[in-house]
Design a protein around this motif. Structure first.
Motif, PDB file in Angstrom:
ATOM      1  N   UNK A  21       0.748  -1.228   0.009  1.00 51.59           N
ATOM      2  CA  UNK A  21       0.093  -0.033  -0.155  1.00 51.59           C
ATOM      3  C   UNK A  21       0.758   1.316   0.146  1.00 51.59           C
ATOM      4  N   UNK A  22       1.899   1.117   0.764  1.00 48.22           N
ATOM      5  CA  UNK A  22       2.788   2.623   0.775  1.00 48.22           C
ATOM      6  C   UNK A  22       3.537   2.512  -0.341  1.00 48.22           C
ATOM      7  N   UNK A  23       4.048   1.569  -1.053  1.00 43.63           N
ATOM      8  CA  UNK A  23       4.685   1.691  -2.101  1.00 43.63           C
ATOM      9  C   UNK A  23       3.829   2.342  -3.324  1.00 43.63           C
ATOM     10  N   UNK A  24       2.606   1.741  -3.431  1.00 40.53           N
ATOM     11  CA  UNK A  24       1.640   2.344  -4.375  1.00 40.53           C
ATOM     12  C   UNK A  24       1.246   3.822  -4.023  1.00 40.53           C
ATOM     13  N   UNK A  25       1.164   4.204  -3.129  1.00 37.58           N
ATOM     14  CA  UNK A  25       1.038   5.478  -2.698  1.00 37.58           C
ATOM     15  C   UNK A  25       2.094   6.409  -3.265  1.00 37.58           C
ATOM     16  N   UNK A  26       3.289   5.904  -2.974  1.00 38.60           N
ATOM     17  CA  UNK A  26       4.707   6.511  -3.482  1.00 38.60           C
ATOM     18  C   UNK A  26       4.677   6.596  -5.030  1.00 38.60           C
ATOM     19  N   UNK A  27       4.139   5.291  -5.643  1.00 41.98           N
ATOM     20  CA  UNK A  27       4.378   5.193  -7.325  1.00 41.98           C
ATOM     21  C   UNK A  27       3.353   6.346  -7.579  1.00 41.98           C
TER      22      UNK A  27
END
Length: 658
Positions: free
Chosen positions: A24-30
């Motif tokens: 989830x946090x990776x996606x938010x950064x992406x």
């Protein structure tokens, strides 16, 4: 949302939370990087993390999993280094595709992940092949493959389920039913209440699982995996969930009713699970902050590493080199003991000796087992090699080609028989989009030979007479073999099976029982890409292959005064350009004969290449002779008019007189 802790210990409960939080946090950064133009495209799995994480966590590390666009949690749960993921999304060398494919279109043997292709459906058949290899090798493993509810309308979905059920393959078919196929709602995609209802038609078990409840996903999938390892069989799973972002970010979500979006926002798998852990005092807000800080640091550190990596560099030679896996050809010489056998017998003998040589070789096709195939090439094979390795298939060419790909991924070889070459059109997609491209994309070879009984002259009509080699010589990544004599058929077939790359092996039906030759009795090989000079002369060059070789020989007997080079190409990809150029430079005249219709055929490319490379040696225009631009007709007089045999004789005389 209700969570049933059951027998889960605290460590497992907290681990599942961390495994969901990271993607989830990776996606938010992406999503931020996408807006900044630092990645090109993004397919968001926000709101669906429980499915990817729960399924992957339930599998053993040595069990294959085949994810899709929105399954970032699969990759992070399998602990792929983040810098490599970030490099992949930027098209850099530390990624998995050398900049040749984007996002999640890649696989990793190290992590037992096989990424999807945009055509979606074939990966379901690939999962069948992987699971089949485990069964044959007696490994008690499960294979999990993902698809969306939209792709369940594809024929590949139904073919793969049918094959898995008939063969009792331990595959978890995981449908992420997230409400929309791009913008098309489920009510416009299927008319059953639940997608798992389809399992009944295939004699399969099925389950509906709350895809937003991590404990339900993990516990139910874990329970199923244990059961399937003990008693192999497929299970169809439908995970009810929702896509909180667009199909990809450019699509947006304007087509989704606001009320529905708010309804599913309340079912967020991470915030709900987090509240549960807080309420149960298994986690504190301070610990959440610390965990988020740790993941943030990990993301930023790995992003910096990926950003600092140089752009991908390559060369034309390197790109071409990577289309195929390198093949160290071993020349196995024929012995002196020969026997005079038919073309069909030579193929059968080569195939049988290859089966004895490679104990990891599997033959698949319609009626190939006890019946021996419609041309009796595999007659008696079941008795010698068993039904595990000589397998009758349902009539589903696409799934079986895909299964061949799966066998290769899991360390085996496959020979797939198309009952007739014409029928390959039903399996065209996995041949040209999966087998052909897979090594170039992420370094995985496709150790698959597809046997193609082909050709006219036998009164079989439009659907059993095509010689469709040009469909495949056009496609980089495939090899194409087309022998004319029994000795070549056997030796080239054994080499094709040894070759770790996908090979289309064309066998002219008209030659099966009409052409005899002395064939060495032992196992031997012949190199691909080497033409055969059958006759030599100074007057002109004839280039042909397959039945065309015999037509040319027959024509030359009528013209004893004509001394010509007759080249039998034997393989069309790779093609022996040196042999063609050397002959044309000697004779100055070239005629090319093919059974295929003229436009877009092999003859056209040969003519173009010779014009480019040997123009100054030519003493006459290059002639191409081929069949009419029509489907292959049935009636004998019509078929004779269709085929180029008579026109070849006329063209040959005209070229001789030029």
């Amino acid at each position: 949302m209700r969570y049933h802790v059951g027998d889960f210990d605290k460590d497992t409960l907290l681990r599942l939370y961390e495994l969901m939080l990271k993607p989830r946090m990776i996606e938010e950064k992406m999503l931020i990087l996408l807006r900044q133009g630092k990645i090109s495209k993004w397919f968001s799995g926000i709101g669906q993390e429980a499915i990817s994480v729960g399924v992957t966590a339930a599998l053993k590390s040595e069990e294959y999993i085949l994810p899709m666009h929105r399954n970032l949690g699969v990759f992070t749960t399998r602990e792929i280094p983040l810098n490599r993921l970030f490099s992949q999304w930027q098209g850099k060398a530390s990624g998995f595709t050398k900049g040749r494919d984007r996002s999640f279109h890649f696989g990793s043997q190290e992590h037992k992940i096989v990424g999807m292709i945009s055509h979606l459906g074939p990966q379901l058949g690939v999962a069948d092949g992987i699971a089949l290899a485990d069964l044959i090798k007696k490994k008690k493993r499960v294979t999990a493959v993902f698809t969306g509810e939209g792709a369940t309308s594809e024929g590949d979905f139904h073919e793969a389920l049918n094959v898995a059920s008939v063969w009792n393959l331990p595959v978890l078919f995981c449908i992420e039913n997230n409400g929309y196929g791009l913008s098309t709602p489920t009510k416009e995609q299927y008319n059953c209440e639940h997608l798992v209802d389809r399992a009944k038609g295939y004699g399969m078990e099925s389950r509906i699982i709350d895809g937003n409840n991590i404990l339900e996903v993990y516990s139910k999938v874990n329970e199923l995996c244990k059961a399937l390892r003990k008693r192999p069989r497929p299970v169809l799973l439908e995970f009810k969930t929702f896509r909180m972002r667009g199909h990809e970010e450019a699509s947006g979500t304007k087509y989704v009713p606001e009320k529905l979006m708010k309804q599913w926002a309340k079912k967020d798998p991470i915030s709900n699970y987090e509240d549960f852990l807080l309420d149960e005092e298994l986690l504190s807000k301070k610990e959440i902050e610390a965990l988020r800080s740790k993941i943030t640091d990990e993301i930023n550190t790995n992003l910096e590493q990926a950003f600092n990596e140089s752009p991908m560099e390559s060369s034309s030679s390197k790109e071409i080199e990577d289309v195929y896996q390198s093949f160290d050809y071993k020349n196995v010489k024929p012995n002196k003991e020969t026997k005079n056998i038919r073309f069909v017998d030579a193929i059968s003998e080569g195939l049988k000796q290859a089966m004895s040589t490679h104990d990891n070789l599997v033959i698949m096709g319609q009626d190939v087992a006890e019946y021996g195939g419609v041309f009796k090439i595999t007659e008696g094979f079941v008795k010698e090699f068993g039904k595990q390795r000589v397998r009758n298939t349902p009539i589903c060419e696409s799934a079986i080609v895909s299964a061949g790909m799966g066998l290769s991924i899991n360390g085996m070889k496959a020979v797939v028989e198309m009952q007739f070459a014409d029928f390959v059109s039903s399996g065209f997609n996995p041949v040209v989009n999966y087998l052909a491209k897979v090594h170039y994309r992420w370094g995985q070879n496709a150790d698959v030979v597809i046997r193609m009984p082909c050709g006219g002259g036998v009164g079989a009509g439009p659907f059993h007479s095509q010689t469709n080699e040009a469909w495949f010589t056009k496609t980089p990544g495939l090899k194409v073999v087309y022998p004319a004599f029994p000795i070549d058929a056997k030796g080239l077939l054994t080499t094709a099976i040894n070759d770790p790359n996908p090979v289309l092996f064309f066998e002219h039906k008209g030659l099966y029982r009409s052409i005899y030759g002395d064939v060495p009795e032992n196992y031997y090989t012949l190199p691909l890409g080497v033409a055969s000079l059958i006759k030599e002369g100074q007057a002109l060059t004839i280039v042909t292959y397959g039945a065309g070789v015999h037509w040319a020989l027959e024509t030359l007997t009528k013209m004893p005064e004509l001394e010509a080079d007759l080249i039998d190409l034997r393989t069309l990809q790779p093609l022996d350009w040196d042999a063609i150029y050397a002959s044309v430079q000697k004779t100055g005249k070239l005629i090319i004969l093919q059974e295929d219709s003229l436009f877009g055929g092999v003859a056209s490319d040969i003519a173009a290449q010779v014009t480019e490379h040997c123009f100054e040696y030519l003493d006459a225009p290059i002639k191409r002779v081929a069949s009419l631009e029509t489907p292959v007709p049935f009636a004998k007089n019509l078929e004779n008019e269709y085929l180029p045999k008579q026109r070849f004789e006329e063209s040959l005389k005209a070229l001789q007189a030029y």
